[in-house]
Design a protein around this motif. Structure first.
Motif, PDB file in Angstrom:
ATOM      1  N   ASN A   8      -3.985   2.459  -6.209  1.00  0.00           N
ATOM      2  CA  ASN A   8      -3.302   1.529  -5.677  1.00  0.00           C
ATOM      3  C   ASN A   8      -3.418   0.039  -6.045  1.00  0.00           C
ATOM      4  N   ASP A  51      -7.517  10.470  -2.314  1.00  0.00           N
ATOM      5  CA  ASP A  51      -6.914   9.176  -2.661  1.00  0.00           C
ATOM      6  C   ASP A  51      -8.219   8.286  -1.947  1.00  0.00           C
ATOM      7  N   PRO A 110      -7.757  -1.666  -2.277  1.00  0.00           N
ATOM      8  CA  PRO A 110      -7.655  -1.923  -3.761  1.00  0.00           C
ATOM      9  C   PRO A 110      -8.180  -3.242  -4.438  1.00  0.00           C
ATOM     10  N   TRP A 129       4.260  -2.053 -11.692  1.00  0.00           N
ATOM     11  CA  TRP A 129       3.035  -1.629 -11.422  1.00  0.00           C
ATOM     12  C   TRP A 129       2.256  -1.135 -12.596  1.00  0.00           C
ATOM     13  N   LEU A 138       0.975  -1.142  -0.041  1.00  0.00           N
ATOM     14  CA  LEU A 138       0.042   0.020   0.008  1.00  0.00           C
ATOM     15  C   LEU A 138       0.986   0.992  -0.033  1.00  0.00           C
ATOM     16  N   LEU A 139       0.794   2.079  -1.104  1.00  0.00           N
ATOM     17  CA  LEU A 139       1.631   2.986  -1.308  1.00  0.00           C
ATOM     18  C   LEU A 139       1.055   4.301  -0.583  1.00  0.00           C
ATOM     19  N   LYS A 163       2.190   8.214  -4.348  1.00  0.00           N
ATOM     20  CA  LYS A 163       1.451   8.034  -5.779  1.00  0.00           C
ATOM     21  C   LYS A 163       1.475   9.517  -6.443  1.00  0.00           C
ATOM     22  N   THR A 211      -0.229   8.126  -0.145  1.00  0.00           N
ATOM     23  CA  THR A 211      -0.646   9.395  -0.937  1.00  0.00           C
ATOM     24  C   THR A 211       0.319  10.181  -1.787  1.00  0.00           C
TER      25      THR A 211
END
Length: 399
Positions: free
Chosen positions: A120, A71, A94, A155, A3-4, A9, A6
């Motif tokens: 994500n 997000d 996600p 990704w 999990l990235l 991203k 915000t």
């Protein structure tokens, strides 16, 4: 899946906007190779393929809009604590890995990827061979943006497979797939549904209908019809079928006027019912299959209908369940039509060309879903997440 944040991203998207701006000429040059190789026998497909300066600017704007949106991951949907003390929280989550299969449009390579990434998700892009050079260059830009921010290029992945290889991948994917979005015609959708082993979200055909009620404002109706048909023939929100109530005052004169306006706009006419009696020199619908057809061309059906009820039945039988419109000055008639028509978007006195993420306030879209699960209409950022329950206890057991 990681999990990235915000911030991470958004940093990738900031990099991507700069990279696309810097690579604008190379992107257009790559697209020109695709255009040179394209056999121009399908104008709608050719129009979708073109990338010029305006298209590149549009790509940058699409990224900017998504970057500035909230997000969608980890947002609390509900939070309840039961009498037992068990705390249950439902949050957005996600999907995981999304595969999108699409034709021609290189800007989908930007819009689909930016939406999936901000939500994500990893995304696999299976674009059409006619846009191969454009897609290769755009994915190179994505990989550079990811690398600048310390992220793996997996990704965002471009899948370069033929039909047989795609079939094999769908039947036995080399990696976990959580959602497939086939964005194209019925043959593509049927192909994916036949072989896919995971959820498939349908982005269906257009074949959009418009019904002109007997009390409709005729000037307004003509303007809406012409816009919906001619503004962009390659759009899935373009108009294909017009049903005119035969009880409208001056039916014959109005049909002739509409036909003249459309023909002046270079639209080919097909007729049915009492319209054929008025437009004797125009071709009639030859077979029922035409009613199901999405034209993606400067072609339209003009037909009569005996009533609103008959019009609604016809639309629900033949339309692609994408966009349908009623032209009427009666709010109750419009309400009934909009409630009873089985389409992702229903319109009252407005062009079907507004069925678009940007036009509807959603922003960039992955597709227009004609499915009813899990979402219908423009698939924007908020729709590219599922949900997960978080349950917190203290040694709780069920008795």
């Amino acid at each position: 899946m990681q999990l990235l944040s915000t911030e991470k991203k958004n940093a990738v998207l900031d990099s991507m906007m700069k990279i696309i701006e810097n690579e604008k000429e190379r992107i257009i040059e790559a697209n020109q190779k695709d255009l040179n190789a394209f056999i121009r026998d399908d104008q709608a497909l050719y129009d979708r393929l073109v990338v010029d300066e305006a298209k590149v600017t549009g790509m940058i704007q699409a990224i900017k809009e998504v970057r500035n949106q909230e997000d969608p991951v980890g947002n609390e949907i509900s939070n309840i604590t039961l009498d037992s003390g068990l705390n249950i929280i439902n949050k957005t989550d996600p999907f995981g890995t999304i595969l999108i299969i699409y034709e021609s449009r290189p800007d989908v390579t930007i819009e689909a990827a930016v939406l999936a990434f901000k939500a994500n998700n990893k995304i696999l892009l299976k674009g059409g061979k006619e846009a191969n050079e454009s897609n290769i260059k755009l994915v190179e830009c994505w990989h550079k943006a990811l690398a600048e921010n310390g992220l793996d290029k997996d990704w965002i992945t471009l899948m370069q497979m033929n039909r047989q290889e795609t079939q094999s991948f769908l039947m036995n994917p080399s990696q976990k797939l959580d959602l497939i979005v086939p964005r194209g015609g019925e043959r593509l959708i049927d192909f994916v549904k036949q072989y896919a082993k995971c959820a498939v979200l349908i982005s269906g055909r257009g074949n959009n209908f418009l019904y002109v009620a007997k009390d409709a404002d005729w000037k307004k109706s003509v303007e809406v019809i012409v816009n919906a048909k001619t503004d962009k023939i390659s759009g899935c929100n373009a108009l294909d079928k017009v049903l005119i109530d035969e009880n409208i005052p001056n039916f014959h004169e109005k049909v002739r006027e509409l036909a003249n306006v459309l023909q002046n706009s270079k639209v080919e006419l097909l007729t049915d019912g009492k319209v054929s009696e008025v437009l004797k020199n125009q071709n009639k619908i030859g077979e029922e299959q035409v009613w199901y057809e999405e034209f993606l061309a400067m072609k339209i059906v003009l037909a009569s209908t005996s009533s609103q009820e008959a019009a609604m039945e016809k639309i629900n039988t033949y339309s692609g369940k994408h966009s349908s419109c009623i032209m009427t000055e009666d709010a109750e008639k419009a309400k009934l039509f909009m409630e009873q028509i089985d389409s992702a978007a229903v319109y009252h006195n407005a062009s079907t060309r507004f069925t678009d993420g940007g036009q509807m306030g959603v922003g960039a879209e992955l597709a227009i879903s004609t499915d009813k699960l899990h979402h219908r209409g423009p698939l924007g950022l908020k729709q590219l997440v599922t949900n997960k329950y978080y349950v917190f206890g203290n040694g709780h057991v069920r008795k």
